[in-house]
Design a protein around this motif. Structure first.
Motif, PDB file in Angstrom:
ATOM      1  N   PRO A 106       0.831  -1.207   0.000  1.00 35.08           N
ATOM      2  CA  PRO A 106       0.000   0.000   0.000  1.00 35.08           C
ATOM      3  C   PRO A 106       0.864   1.255   0.000  1.00 35.08           C
ATOM      4  N   SER A 107       0.404   2.223  -0.700  1.00 29.88           N
ATOM      5  CA  SER A 107       1.158   3.474  -0.771  1.00 29.88           C
ATOM      6  C   SER A 107       0.951   4.284   0.493  1.00 29.88           C
ATOM      7  N   GLY A 108       1.793   5.292   0.667  1.00 27.65           N
ATOM      8  CA  GLY A 108       1.691   6.142   1.845  1.00 27.65           C
ATOM      9  C   GLY A 108       0.918   7.422   1.589  1.00 27.65           C
ATOM     10  N   HIS A 109       0.150   7.447   0.494  1.00 26.80           N
ATOM     11  CA  HIS A 109      -0.566   8.684   0.154  1.00 26.80           C
ATOM     12  C   HIS A 109      -1.575   9.058   1.225  1.00 26.80           C
ATOM     13  N   LEU A 110      -2.284   8.072   1.773  1.00 22.75           N
ATOM     14  CA  LEU A 110      -3.297   8.391   2.779  1.00 22.75           C
ATOM     15  C   LEU A 110      -2.653   8.914   4.061  1.00 22.75           C
ATOM     16  N   GLU A 111      -1.510   8.329   4.435  1.00 25.21           N
ATOM     17  CA  GLU A 111      -0.823   8.798   5.637  1.00 25.21           C
ATOM     18  C   GLU A 111      -0.348  10.239   5.481  1.00 25.21           C
ATOM     19  N   TYR A 112       0.220  10.550   4.305  1.00 24.88           N
ATOM     20  CA  TYR A 112       0.659  11.923   4.056  1.00 24.88           C
ATOM     21  C   TYR A 112      -0.541  12.875   4.052  1.00 24.88           C
ATOM     22  N   LEU A 135      -8.862  10.425  11.331  1.00 22.75           N
ATOM     23  CA  LEU A 135      -9.490   9.202  10.839  1.00 22.75           C
ATOM     24  C   LEU A 135      -8.559   8.459   9.882  1.00 22.75           C
ATOM     25  N   LEU A 136      -7.853   9.205   9.038  1.00 15.58           N
ATOM     26  CA  LEU A 136      -6.889   8.558   8.141  1.00 15.58           C
ATOM     27  C   LEU A 136      -5.728   7.956   8.922  1.00 15.58           C
ATOM     28  N   VAL A 137      -5.264   8.675   9.932  1.00 10.58           N
ATOM     29  CA  VAL A 137      -4.152   8.183  10.752  1.00 10.58           C
ATOM     30  C   VAL A 137      -4.565   6.926  11.522  1.00 10.58           C
ATOM     31  N   SER A 138      -5.786   6.910  12.023  1.00  5.35           N
ATOM     32  CA  SER A 138      -6.244   5.770  12.820  1.00  5.35           C
ATOM     33  C   SER A 138      -6.333   4.490  11.997  1.00  5.35           C
ATOM     34  N   GLY A 139      -6.563   4.606  10.692  1.00 10.31           N
ATOM     35  CA  GLY A 139      -6.669   3.424   9.857  1.00 10.31           C
ATOM     36  C   GLY A 139      -5.363   2.949   9.278  1.00 10.31           C
ATOM     37  N   SER A 140      -4.269   3.593   9.635  1.00  7.31           N
ATOM     38  CA  SER A 140      -2.963   3.223   9.080  1.00  7.31           C
ATOM     39  C   SER A 140      -2.181   2.358  10.054  1.00  7.31           C
ATOM     40  N   PRO A 141      -1.435   1.343   9.558  1.00  4.10           N
ATOM     41  CA  PRO A 141      -0.605   0.509  10.435  1.00  4.10           C
ATOM     42  C   PRO A 141       0.758   1.113  10.736  1.00  4.10           C
ATOM     43  N   ARG A 142       1.017   2.310  10.248  1.00  2.00           N
ATOM     44  CA  ARG A 142       2.346   2.891  10.453  1.00  2.00           C
ATOM     45  C   ARG A 142       2.588   3.289  11.911  1.00  2.00           C
ATOM     46  N   TRP A 143       1.528   3.609  12.637  1.00  3.91           N
ATOM     47  CA  TRP A 143       1.694   4.124  13.989  1.00  3.91           C
ATOM     48  C   TRP A 143       1.086   3.162  14.996  1.00  3.91           C
ATOM     49  N   SER A 144       1.651   3.158  16.187  1.00  2.13           N
ATOM     50  CA  SER A 144       1.157   2.297  17.259  1.00  2.13           C
ATOM     51  C   SER A 144      -0.123   2.888  17.847  1.00  2.13           C
ATOM     52  N   PRO A 145      -0.908   2.078  18.574  1.00  2.00           N
ATOM     53  CA  PRO A 145      -2.119   2.614  19.225  1.00  2.00           C
ATOM     54  C   PRO A 145      -1.818   3.770  20.164  1.00  2.00           C
ATOM     55  N   ALA A 146      -0.668   3.712  20.851  1.00  2.00           N
ATOM     56  CA  ALA A 146      -0.315   4.802  21.759  1.00  2.00           C
ATOM     57  C   ALA A 146      -0.071   6.104  20.997  1.00  2.00           C
ATOM     58  N   GLN A 147       0.587   6.018  19.848  1.00  2.00           N
ATOM     59  CA  GLN A 147       0.834   7.217  19.053  1.00  2.00           C
ATOM     60  C   GLN A 147      -0.470   7.802  18.519  1.00  2.00           C
ATOM     61  N   LYS A 148      -1.370   6.933  18.106  1.00  3.06           N
ATOM     62  CA  LYS A 148      -2.650   7.411  17.589  1.00  3.06           C
ATOM     63  C   LYS A 148      -3.474   8.058  18.702  1.00  3.06           C
ATOM     64  N   THR A 149      -3.442   7.442  19.899  1.00  2.00           N
ATOM     65  CA  THR A 149      -4.175   8.016  21.022  1.00  2.00           C
ATOM     66  C   THR A 149      -3.639   9.389  21.381  1.00  2.00           C
TER      67      THR A 149
END
Length: 207
Positions: A106-112, A135-149
């Motif tokens: 998957p590309s990183g376009h959504l994360e950016y 919402l886009l960040v929460s659906g990405s596997p790049r970050w841990s749950p702690a980072q998203k929180t």
């Protein structure tokens, strides 16, 4: 001597080896009361085991008598098959599950886009853009749950503070400086949240 049906000599056995042929014949006779499919499976499994032991690359056994000793009496194998139990030394290791086909990364376009909405977008639409970015960040596997929180907290707390300030201004007649302060707080919180997630774009993905 009872002859073993011809279709069991598909395994790479040495047919001049009288001991092996006698053993298979005895096993065929001992398993005559088994269901035909189970009898065929038992004969094929034993024949394959003998061939495997004689041709093993790691530990080949040239003496057929030693292989037959490890198998045990034909009657014991037939009795075990009758009980529905395959002797442990005849069990074949389970094949590993095939790896799922690798799909396109998957590309990183959504994360950016998520970080852009948190930073630049918060200046234009302080509530809507940060929410969409989170919402886009929460659906990405790049970050841990702690980072998203942490990103949600950094963005939501200033927005909540601004809401309280606006209510206070309406109730107590506060000036426009209250709204400006609330706007800056919301922008600052969203920008800090976006910057805290920025290193995750260059870190290794956790797929």
């Amino acid at each position: 001597m009872t002859s073993v049906p011809h279709h069991y000599d598909t395994a790479p056995l040495v047919h001049t080896d009288v001991l092996v042929l006698d053993y298979l014949a005895a096993l065929w006779a001992a398993s005559e009361d088994l269901e035909p499919g189970l009898r065929d499976e038992l004969m094929a499994t034993v024949a394959d085991y003998i061939a495997m032991r004689r041709t093993s690359a790691a530990d080949p056994i040239e003496d057929p008598q030693l292989i037959l000793h490890r198998l045990g009496p034909p009657e014991s194998l037939a009795a075990a098959a009758r009980r529905g139990r395959v002797p442990a030394h005849l069990r074949r290791p389970a094949l590993p599950a095939p790896a799922p086909p690798a799909g396109p990364a998957p590309s990183g376009h959504l994360e950016y886009a998520g970080i852009a909405l948190l930073t630049v977008g918060s200046v234009v639409l302080p509530v809507i853009c940060p929410l969409a970015g989170l919402l886009l960040v929460s659906g990405s596997p790049r970050w841990s749950p702690a980072q998203k929180t942490a990103a949600w907290v950094l963005t939501a707390l200033p927005a909540l503070l601004t809401f309280v300030l606006v209510l206070g201004a309406l109730a107590f007649g506060g000036g426009p400086e209250v709204l400006v302060l609330g706007y800056l707080a919301m922008v600052a919180g969203a920008v800090i949240a976006g910057l805290s997630l920025l290193p995750g774009l260059t870190a290794r993905r956790r797929y």
